[in-house]
Design a protein around this motif. Sequence first.
Motif, PDB file in Angstrom:
ATOM      1  N   TRP A  28      -2.942   9.191 -12.623  1.00 44.72           N
ATOM      2  CA  TRP A  28      -2.533  10.122 -11.570  1.00 44.72           C
ATOM      3  C   TRP A  28      -1.720   9.460 -10.458  1.00 44.72           C
ATOM      4  O   TRP A  28      -1.435  10.065  -9.431  1.00 44.72           O
ATOM      5  N   SER A  71      -6.241   0.148  -3.700  1.00 46.08           N
ATOM      6  CA  SER A  71      -4.912   0.737  -3.662  1.00 46.08           C
ATOM      7  C   SER A  71      -4.261   0.413  -4.994  1.00 46.08           C
ATOM      8  O   SER A  71      -4.371  -0.729  -5.466  1.00 46.08           O
ATOM      9  N   VAL A  88       0.080  -5.840  -4.147  1.00 47.08           N
ATOM     10  CA  VAL A  88      -0.349  -4.460  -3.917  1.00 47.08           C
ATOM     11  C   VAL A  88       0.882  -3.575  -3.786  1.00 47.08           C
ATOM     12  O   VAL A  88       1.799  -3.896  -3.045  1.00 47.08           O
TER      13      VAL A  88
ATOM     14  N   LEU B  45       5.121   9.880  -4.766  1.00 39.51           N
ATOM     15  CA  LEU B  45       3.839   9.646  -4.098  1.00 39.51           C
ATOM     16  C   LEU B  45       3.080  10.941  -3.816  1.00 39.51           C
ATOM     17  O   LEU B  45       2.137  10.966  -3.040  1.00 39.51           O
ATOM     18  N   ILE B 124      -3.189  -3.526   4.507  1.00 35.97           N
ATOM     19  CA  ILE B 124      -2.572  -2.674   3.494  1.00 35.97           C
ATOM     20  C   ILE B 124      -3.144  -3.057   2.132  1.00 35.97           C
ATOM     21  O   ILE B 124      -3.169  -4.229   1.767  1.00 35.97           O
ATOM     22  N   GLY B 125      -3.654  -2.063   1.428  1.00 34.75           N
ATOM     23  CA  GLY B 125      -4.311  -2.343   0.139  1.00 34.75           C
ATOM     24  C   GLY B 125      -5.773  -2.722   0.293  1.00 34.75           C
ATOM     25  O   GLY B 125      -6.483  -2.916  -0.677  1.00 34.75           O
ATOM     26  N   LYS B 126      -6.207  -2.830   1.544  1.00 32.13           N
ATOM     27  CA  LYS B 126      -7.625  -3.125   1.813  1.00 32.13           C
ATOM     28  C   LYS B 126      -8.210  -2.023   2.695  1.00 32.13           C
ATOM     29  O   LYS B 126      -8.986  -2.280   3.614  1.00 32.13           O
ATOM     30  N   GLY B 127      -7.778  -0.818   2.427  1.00 31.43           N
ATOM     31  CA  GLY B 127      -8.254   0.314   3.202  1.00 31.43           C
ATOM     32  C   GLY B 127      -7.125   1.071   3.882  1.00 31.43           C
ATOM     33  O   GLY B 127      -7.244   2.250   4.159  1.00 31.43           O
ATOM     34  N   SER B 129      -3.493   2.664   3.543  1.00 30.41           N
ATOM     35  CA  SER B 129      -2.720   3.140   2.401  1.00 30.41           C
ATOM     36  C   SER B 129      -1.579   4.049   2.815  1.00 30.41           C
ATOM     37  O   SER B 129      -1.630   4.722   3.839  1.00 30.41           O
ATOM     38  N   CYS B 131      -0.472   6.152   0.347  1.00 33.38           N
ATOM     39  CA  CYS B 131      -0.437   7.106  -0.761  1.00 33.38           C
ATOM     40  C   CYS B 131      -1.830   7.599  -1.109  1.00 33.38           C
ATOM     41  O   CYS B 131      -2.557   6.959  -1.868  1.00 33.38           O
ATOM     42  N   THR B 133      -2.650  10.121  -2.916  1.00 33.17           N
ATOM     43  CA  THR B 133      -2.803  10.501  -4.316  1.00 33.17           C
ATOM     44  C   THR B 133      -3.078   9.279  -5.190  1.00 33.17           C
ATOM     45  O   THR B 133      -3.714   9.378  -6.222  1.00 33.17           O
ATOM     46  N   CYS B 134      -2.572   8.109  -4.758  1.00 31.51           N
ATOM     47  CA  CYS B 134      -2.840   6.891  -5.539  1.00 31.51           C
ATOM     48  C   CYS B 134      -4.246   6.373  -5.259  1.00 31.51           C
ATOM     49  O   CYS B 134      -4.916   5.870  -6.159  1.00 31.51           O
ATOM     50  N   ASP B 135      -4.658   6.438  -4.012  1.00 35.18           N
ATOM     51  CA  ASP B 135      -5.797   5.626  -3.591  1.00 35.18           C
ATOM     52  C   ASP B 135      -7.049   6.409  -3.209  1.00 35.18           C
ATOM     53  O   ASP B 135      -8.105   5.812  -2.971  1.00 35.18           O
ATOM     54  N   PHE B 138     -10.625   5.688  -4.494  1.00 33.75           N
ATOM     55  CA  PHE B 138     -11.370   4.497  -4.063  1.00 33.75           C
ATOM     56  C   PHE B 138     -12.221   4.782  -2.825  1.00 33.75           C
ATOM     57  O   PHE B 138     -12.899   3.905  -2.308  1.00 33.75           O
ATOM     58  N   PHE B 139     -12.119   6.002  -2.311  1.00 32.85           N
ATOM     59  CA  PHE B 139     -12.816   6.331  -1.071  1.00 32.85           C
ATOM     60  C   PHE B 139     -13.850   7.433  -1.271  1.00 32.85           C
ATOM     61  O   PHE B 139     -14.089   8.254  -0.398  1.00 32.85           O
ATOM     62  N   LYS B 208     -11.871  -5.991   4.452  1.00 31.89           N
ATOM     63  CA  LYS B 208     -11.389  -4.617   4.327  1.00 31.89           C
ATOM     64  C   LYS B 208     -11.469  -3.916   5.678  1.00 31.89           C
ATOM     65  O   LYS B 208     -12.132  -4.400   6.590  1.00 31.89           O
ATOM     66  N   ASP B 223     -13.498   3.678   6.660  1.00 30.76           N
ATOM     67  CA  ASP B 223     -13.288   2.878   5.453  1.00 30.76           C
ATOM     68  C   ASP B 223     -11.828   2.909   5.010  1.00 30.76           C
ATOM     69  O   ASP B 223     -11.350   1.991   4.367  1.00 30.76           O
TER      70      ASP B 223
END
Lengths: 105, 303
Positions: A28, A71, A88, B45, B124-127, B129, B131, B133-135, B138-139, B208, B223
């Motif tokens: 997705w 991410s 990333v 995105l 960035i990439g540690k909480g 973001s 995007c 829809t991408c991430d 993870f939350f 994070k 988070d």
Amino acid sequence: MAAVHLTRNDFDEKTKTGVVMVDFWATWCGPCRMAGPVIDELSTEYSGKALVAKLDVDAEPEIAGKYGVMSIPTVILFKDGTEIGRQVGFSGKAGYVQLLSKAGI
Amino acid sequence: MSDQVYDVIIIGSGPAGLTAGIYTSRANLKTLLLAGEKWGGQLMLTTLVENFPGFVDGIQGPDLMMNMRAQAEKMGVEIKEEEAVGVDFSKKPLKVGPYLARAVIIATGAEFKWLGVAGEEKLIGKGVSACATCDAAFFRNKKVVVVGGGDAAMEEALFLTKFASEVTIVHRRDEFRASKIMQDRVKSNEKIKIKFNTQIAELFGEQKLEKVKFTSGEEMAIDGLFVAIGHAPATDLFKEVIELDEKGFVLRKQQVKKYKMMTSIEGVFTAGDVHDHNYKQAITAAGYGCEAALEVEKWLEEK
């Protein structure tokens, strides 16, 4: 040749030795779908020098969690089982080639 | 450098660039499209696009762009996943990096804007973001903040409610500029809280993201933080080359009066979010791409 997909059954085994680059991705995620063909290309180009593989974070959330992936796409480079770099976000082919160069290849 | 001269080079691979390519190729113009490595533009995105005509149940943004690309390639557009580096519009043929063309369409769209606050970059990439829809996944059961007040921020917030336990939208003004339908959806969603007149001062966390501090001094444990404060026109390449407005958008100077998509340089046209500061929709970008392509066709004919 398409990159091999890792699962919980072979992740540790496959990353334990040598240079392994793993693309954490999901269906997705738009940028992941851009990265997909690039990862496939790299798996062919680096054949013999590095294993370039994919990991579906939907199927294997525990592994994504273990490596703190929050991410995607995130690409992690392992050398003999130890992380030596990560990228990333989709960085284009050049970004991944640069990441691989950290392993001396 | 090859001596081949394209009829038109299109810079950009969002709806504007790809639509322009479909039209120029169909008009038998030899077309090169420089897509960039991160091709497809902002829709890559997004999730469900509900307002692009022709798709009764909507279509996923990345699917829409992959279809547009496939259609452009089928029509004969040569697509290179390269960035345009350096342009020389001072003589004919026009030059884009190593490539030559009789006409150029600038459809580079807009670039994502980060907040630019302390702590952001390293998280960035540690909480942090860009995007949802991408991430978002993870939350799961986490607390997240979305920053912004436009449709993109609303979409991100709504999408995040599928996973997060609590979503707070932080906006610097006292009202959203998002469309009414999106605002209504946000306001009627029980998981979403809204903080107007609020700006982020700093982000904290080591491994994070852990905490956000607002300019008021108030702090909040979170988070995830999703940035959706909009985009700036991607015109760095064209500074000092063509005329831009004070915000960096390409100006349509109509160097030849009847061509309304022409820039300050004859033969250089523009389309999409790179010049459009009003609408910024997938469909308007596509429309502008069509206009630019038709004008290129006509202009080349008259030359």
